[in-house]
Design a protein around this motif. Structure first.
Motif: not given
Length: 504
Positions: A130-145
């Motif tokens: 259920g995530l719509a983020e791009a594969p290239s998104t840095l993990v540091d830029n997304i929340g803990v959830g």
């Protein structure tokens, strides 16, 4: 049919029997909860199952997917489809989502990574969770959830047969917790078997088909969660007694104005134009427990840390008064000297030196109290640690025990001991019961009430609204760095708190 059967599992450490003939049977396609107090043996059992403690270091037998399982390490268990997601996430913040998902399991040929295939597969896995983020998104830029969901996507990339989640919602706010639990139910519908370890019994009842209760290293009961199981029944088996009240009864009569924070503004330490705390003013009376409610990201921790020696933020302005006198809280030392202490929400990274002893940690914030000039008095240090061990009922054979070997609840008591030894007038508690069981929570609540009875002021930040409602005399509500409301205990409810957040 049983996917997993652990029979008569026993594990001994020097001087301690951690597990004593524990049995765990997990059926194919179910969600199975393992619950128990801190130190009951849950994590030890999962470390045996996942190969952290290899075959031969414990007694008993494991059957997995119809065959004997004798894992020498984590790689062995992962090859069989057993994947464990720990409470402390194992992601690399500076790498992308796709790099994290396939780290150590790269889509490569002749040493060259196929990024097109990696990203395509990542998109498929992210869609599953259920995530719509791009594969290239840095993990540091997304929340803990969302990071938790990336961990699950990583597990799915390894053809998981049994997914183990250790306190998966401990650091999540309510909305993110519900999304993760709903994902577990979706994965169950797809045939994935799961084990969840959690202290949040409402979540256990929401997702689990079966509950195994472990107490003092032994299997106490196996409960059918779908047969109208109540939280009280689980608690009774966990602690070995009825707990009719989750919060200790108290009658408080707050006294004089103790702490007053006025017009407090804080700017982000790195993003120059971003204000994190906006014109916050609040007060605490002597003998009062004041709660601060809000969603994750509302600024509660930032507010607390900025007051405690400007541990967070820049361009901080406003005033802090204690006993009607303005005090200097510009450094941690000055805040402590003025009478303010702060118990961090992250006890393992920021609250304790885990490889050091209980004695070392207890006196760490007030070495002057156990020193003569520049010489540390070891006997005095031991006496102080022993005093707090007894006063806070820290369960350990010795104050010379390394803190890393304690349960979460006892580690939290050591953090409290450290700051109580500074003899504060005001104690700020940030998520004081995160990741600890219901019995240890009750003990922490009792300590908080004792502090209030001594005339101390307590500020309590918590993501668990029932905890705030059960413990606090007043509750301030925060949203987006500002206070949006204040409620007396008799007027407060979860609905009123959420209404203040949503409608501010």
């Amino acid at each position: 049919m049983a996917l997993l059967s652990m029979q008569d599992i026993s594990k001994t450490f020097p001087g301690v029997k951690a597990l004593d003939q524990v049995n765990l049977d997990v059926q194919q396609g179910e969600i199975h909860a393992v619950v128990g107090e801190n130190g009951a043996g849950k994590s030890t059992l999962m470390k045996i199952l996942s190969g952290v403690y290899p075959h031969g270091s414990y007694d008993g037998k494991i059957q997995f997917d119809g065959a004997p399982a004798q894992f020498a390490n984590i790689s062995d268990s992962e090859r069989q489809g057993i994947i464990i997601i720990h409470q402390e996430l194992a992601l690399v913040p500076q790498l992308s989502i796709s790099e994290n998902i396939f780290l150590g399991n790269e889509r490569a040929k002749s040493g060259v990574i196929n990024w097109r295939e990696t990203n395509r597969r990542t998109e498929e896995l992210l869609a599953k969770v259920g995530l719509a983020e791009a594969p290239s998104t840095l993990v540091d830029n997304i929340g803990v959830g969302k990071q938790q969901l990336v961990e699950i996507a990583k597990a799915l990339s390894k053809q998981v047969k049994l997914l183990i989640l250790d306190e998966p919602t401990a650091a999540l706010q309510e909305n993110d917790s519900r999304k993760l639990l709903d994902l577990m139910l979706e994965l169950k519908a797809q045939g994935v078997t799961s084990i969840i370890i959690s202290h949040k019994l409402n979540e256990v009842r929401y997702v689990a088909d079966t509950v195994t209760v472990i107490r003092d290293g032994m299997t106490v009961s196996r409960l059918d969660a779908k047969a109208g199981l109540s939280e009280d029944e689980i608690v009774r088996d966990m602690v070995g007694r009825e707990m009719t009240h989750r919060f200790p009864e108290h009658q408080r009569s707050p006294g004089k104005l103790l702490l007053e924070v006025k017009n407090w503004d804080v700017w982000h330490p790195e993003h120059t134009g971003r204000q994190v705390i906006r014109d916050v003013s609040f007060a605490v009376r002597a003998g009062e427990v004041v709660g601060i409610a809000g969603l994750m990201g509302s600024g509660r921790t930032e507010l607390a840390m900025s007051i405690f020696g400007r541990s967070y933020g820049r361009n901080i302005s406003g005033s802090v008064k204690l006993n009607d006198n303005e005090i200097d809280v510009s450094t941690v030392d000055k805040a402590i000297s003025a009478g303010i202490s702060y118990v961090t929400e992250d006890r393992k990274s920021l609250g304790l030196v885990l490889d050091e002893t209980i004695r070392f940690n207890t006196t760490l914030a007030n070495l002057e109290g156990v020193s003569s000039g520049s010489v540390l008095k070891r006997n005095d240090e031991t006496k102080v640690a022993e005093k707090f061990k007894k006063a806070l009922a820290i369960r350990t054979p010795s104050v010379f025990q390394k803190t890393v070997n304690l349960s979460g609840g006892n580690q939290q008591k050591v953090v409290l001991a450290k700051w109580l030894f500074t003899e504060p007038e005001v104690l700020i508690l940030d998520e004081p019961t995160r990741g600890i069981d219901v019995g240890a929570k009750y003990e922490i609540y009792t300590i908080i009430n004792d502090l209030a009875d001594q005339g101390k002021g307590v500020v309590m930040i918590s993501s668990e609204m029932p905890e705030l409602l059960g413990m606090c005399d007043r509750i301030y509500v925060m949203n987006e760095g500002a206070l949006v409301g204040e409620l007396n205990a008799e007027d407060a409810s979860q609905e009123r708190i959420m209404s203040l957040i949503v409608n501010e």
